[in-house]
Design a protein around this motif. Structure first.
Motif, PDB file in Angstrom:
ATOM      1  N   MET A  39       0.854  -1.234   0.124  1.00  0.00           N
ATOM      2  CA  MET A  39       0.239   0.006  -0.312  1.00  0.00           C
ATOM      3  C   MET A  39       1.070   1.409  -0.262  1.00  0.00           C
ATOM      4  O   MET A  39       1.647   1.933   0.785  1.00  0.00           O
ATOM      5  N   LEU A  40       0.839   2.170  -0.753  1.00  0.00           N
ATOM      6  CA  LEU A  40       1.453   3.025  -1.164  1.00  0.00           C
ATOM      7  C   LEU A  40       1.052   4.420  -0.357  1.00  0.00           C
ATOM      8  O   LEU A  40       1.662   5.664   0.442  1.00  0.00           O
ATOM      9  N   PHE A  41      -0.546   4.415  -0.563  1.00  0.00           N
ATOM     10  CA  PHE A  41      -0.536   5.519   0.704  1.00  0.00           C
ATOM     11  C   PHE A  41      -2.100   5.075   0.993  1.00  0.00           C
ATOM     12  O   PHE A  41      -2.965   4.305   0.613  1.00  0.00           O
ATOM     13  N   ASP A  42      -2.091   5.293   2.775  1.00  0.00           N
ATOM     14  CA  ASP A  42      -3.638   4.898   3.436  1.00  0.00           C
ATOM     15  C   ASP A  42      -4.286   6.308   3.446  1.00  0.00           C
ATOM     16  O   ASP A  42      -5.512   6.166   2.862  1.00  0.00           O
ATOM     17  N   SER A  43      -4.057   6.998   4.348  1.00  0.00           N
ATOM     18  CA  SER A  43      -4.813   8.439   4.324  1.00  0.00           C
ATOM     19  C   SER A  43      -4.396   9.543   5.528  1.00  0.00           C
ATOM     20  O   SER A  43      -3.239   9.101   5.678  1.00  0.00           O
ATOM     21  N   TRP A  44      -4.633  10.838   4.662  1.00  0.00           N
ATOM     22  CA  TRP A  44      -3.798  11.893   5.785  1.00  0.00           C
ATOM     23  C   TRP A  44      -4.016  11.836   6.839  1.00  0.00           C
ATOM     24  O   TRP A  44      -2.957  12.444   7.695  1.00  0.00           O
ATOM     25  N   ASP A  45      -5.315  10.957   7.682  1.00  0.00           N
ATOM     26  CA  ASP A  45      -5.044  10.840   9.155  1.00  0.00           C
ATOM     27  C   ASP A  45      -3.856  10.230  10.164  1.00  0.00           C
ATOM     28  O   ASP A  45      -3.322  10.941  10.754  1.00  0.00           O
ATOM     29  N   SER A  46      -3.777   8.934   9.073  1.00  0.00           N
ATOM     30  CA  SER A  46      -2.448   8.526   9.353  1.00  0.00           C
ATOM     31  C   SER A  46      -0.958   9.128   9.963  1.00  0.00           C
ATOM     32  O   SER A  46      -0.774   9.145   9.856  1.00  0.00           O
ATOM     33  N   ILE A  47      -1.188   9.667   8.026  1.00  0.00           N
ATOM     34  CA  ILE A  47      -0.186  10.886   8.385  1.00  0.00           C
ATOM     35  C   ILE A  47       0.189  11.738   9.241  1.00  0.00           C
ATOM     36  O   ILE A  47       1.076  12.034   9.602  1.00  0.00           O
ATOM     37  N   GLY A  48      -0.824  12.418   9.378  1.00  0.00           N
ATOM     38  CA  GLY A  48      -1.235  13.699  10.441  1.00  0.00           C
ATOM     39  C   GLY A  48      -0.876  13.033  12.258  1.00  0.00           C
ATOM     40  O   GLY A  48       0.003  13.851  12.646  1.00  0.00           O
ATOM     41  N   ARG A  49      -1.766  11.860  12.150  1.00  0.00           N
ATOM     42  CA  ARG A  49      -0.747  11.110  13.572  1.00  0.00           C
ATOM     43  C   ARG A  49       0.330  10.929  13.646  1.00  0.00           C
ATOM     44  O   ARG A  49       0.881  11.245  14.522  1.00  0.00           O
ATOM     45  N   MET A  50       0.717   9.828  12.725  1.00  0.00           N
ATOM     46  CA  MET A  50       2.701   9.831  12.881  1.00  0.00           C
ATOM     47  C   MET A  50       2.981  11.239  12.795  1.00  0.00           C
ATOM     48  O   MET A  50       4.283  11.053  13.856  1.00  0.00           O
ATOM     49  N   VAL A  51       2.568  12.618  12.557  1.00  0.00           N
ATOM     50  CA  VAL A  51       3.309  13.789  12.539  1.00  0.00           C
ATOM     51  C   VAL A  51       3.143  14.786  13.915  1.00  0.00           C
ATOM     52  O   VAL A  51       4.269  14.668  14.762  1.00  0.00           O
ATOM     53  N   VAL A  52       2.510  13.776  14.126  1.00  0.00           N
ATOM     54  CA  VAL A  52       1.438  14.553  15.144  1.00  0.00           C
ATOM     55  C   VAL A  52       2.847  13.856  16.851  1.00  0.00           C
ATOM     56  O   VAL A  52       3.093  14.073  17.988  1.00  0.00           O
ATOM     57  N   PHE A  53       1.790  12.267  16.767  1.00  0.00           N
ATOM     58  CA  PHE A  53       2.338  11.813  17.422  1.00  0.00           C
ATOM     59  C   PHE A  53       4.139  11.506  18.082  1.00  0.00           C
ATOM     60  O   PHE A  53       4.822  11.768  18.438  1.00  0.00           O
ATOM     61  N   GLY A  54       4.245  11.844  16.277  1.00  0.00           N
ATOM     62  CA  GLY A  54       6.217  11.757  16.522  1.00  0.00           C
ATOM     63  C   GLY A  54       7.247  12.758  16.841  1.00  0.00           C
ATOM     64  O   GLY A  54       7.947  13.046  17.732  1.00  0.00           O
ATOM     65  N   ILE A  55       6.163  14.217  16.766  1.00  0.00           N
ATOM     66  CA  ILE A  55       6.441  15.324  17.064  1.00  0.00           C
ATOM     67  C   ILE A  55       6.481  15.172  18.951  1.00  0.00           C
ATOM     68  O   ILE A  55       7.414  15.417  19.930  1.00  0.00           O
ATOM     69  N   ALA A  56       5.737  14.881  20.295  1.00  0.00           N
ATOM     70  CA  ALA A  56       4.967  14.393  21.387  1.00  0.00           C
ATOM     71  C   ALA A  56       5.578  13.483  21.640  1.00  0.00           C
ATOM     72  O   ALA A  56       6.520  13.796  22.054  1.00  0.00           O
ATOM     73  N   ALA A  57       5.863  12.686  20.760  1.00  0.00           N
ATOM     74  CA  ALA A  57       7.042  11.465  21.836  1.00  0.00           C
ATOM     75  C   ALA A  57       8.183  11.569  21.179  1.00  0.00           C
ATOM     76  O   ALA A  57       8.884  11.349  22.434  1.00  0.00           O
ATOM     77  N   TYR A  58       8.756  12.871  20.400  1.00  0.00           N
ATOM     78  CA  TYR A  58       9.943  12.782  20.547  1.00  0.00           C
ATOM     79  C   TYR A  58      10.377  13.775  21.350  1.00  0.00           C
ATOM     80  O   TYR A  58      11.777  13.920  22.592  1.00  0.00           O
ATOM     81  N   ALA A  59       9.792  14.482  21.919  1.00  0.00           N
ATOM     82  CA  ALA A  59       9.291  15.932  22.936  1.00  0.00           C
ATOM     83  C   ALA A  59       9.743  14.905  24.230  1.00  0.00           C
ATOM     84  O   ALA A  59      10.704  15.222  25.275  1.00  0.00           O
ATOM     85  N   GLY A  60       9.112  13.832  24.419  1.00  0.00           N
ATOM     86  CA  GLY A  60       8.707  13.100  25.425  1.00  0.00           C
ATOM     87  C   GLY A  60      10.176  12.295  25.713  1.00  0.00           C
ATOM     88  O   GLY A  60      10.352  12.761  26.474  1.00  0.00           O
TER      89      GLY A  60
END
Length: 171
Positions: free
Chosen positions: A1-22
């Motif tokens: 699968m090349l692309f799932d959804s913009w929601d999954s990409i948005g979740r990854m960006v938000v969670f990535g920033i929060a997890a990185y900061a944590g």
């Protein structure tokens, strides 16, 4: 699968920033030992830390709180094990390796070299890094618990003190 959804990409960006900061915050809280040269235990914790951070970014079923909690658990475990190692020599010996004398008085200790799987080229590189051309110019070479090689220059009291607690061959 090349692309799932913009929601999954948005979740990854938000969670990535929060997890990185944590993760950065927890590493700062845990102290320098977490980021220092690693022994086997530290390496396992680091790999588990990276794997957990990866799961936070990629696994859509994992909540941010659960992921941050898992990172915090790893940091707490690392802190507890480090504290126990400082307080108990038996525990420290169980979780970490001890330094090993690889060369003494200008000669390599073949059994130690073979047992630790260290090549003479590794010792020669350590000597060059310290500015020595030959092994007979130094008192000893030690394989440290973190895998680095230490070169002990002289047999004076300062050099001998650096080898305290190690099995030194008779002269």
């Amino acid at each position: 699968m090349l692309f799932d959804s913009w929601d999954s990409i948005g979740r990854m960006v938000v969670f990535g920033i929060a997890a990185y900061a944590g993760a950065i915050a927890m590493l700062r809280i845990s102290g320098s030992r977490t980021l220092s040269k690693m022994n086997a235990f530290d390496l396992v914790v680091t790999i588990a830390f990276g794997s957990t951070l990866s799961a936070i970014l990629i696994d859509g079923s994992l909540s941010l709180a659960t992921g941050i909690g898992a990172l915090a658990l790893l940091i707490v475990l690392q802190f507890v094990v480090a504290a126990l190692a400082v307080r108990s020599g038996r525990f420290r010996n169980w979780i970490t390796t001890q330094p090993v004398l690889l060369a003494w008085g200008g000669h390599v200790l073949d059994d130690a070299m073979r047992q630790q799987r260290v090549a003479i080229e590794d010792i020669e590189a350590a000597l060059r890094q310290r500015g020595f051309a030959r092994l007979d110019q130094v008192m000893a070479v030690v394989l440290e618990a973190d895998g680095s090689l230490s070169v002990v220059e002289s047999a004076g009291t300062d050099g001998a003190a650096r080898l305290s607690g190690m099995q030194v061959p008779p002269q």
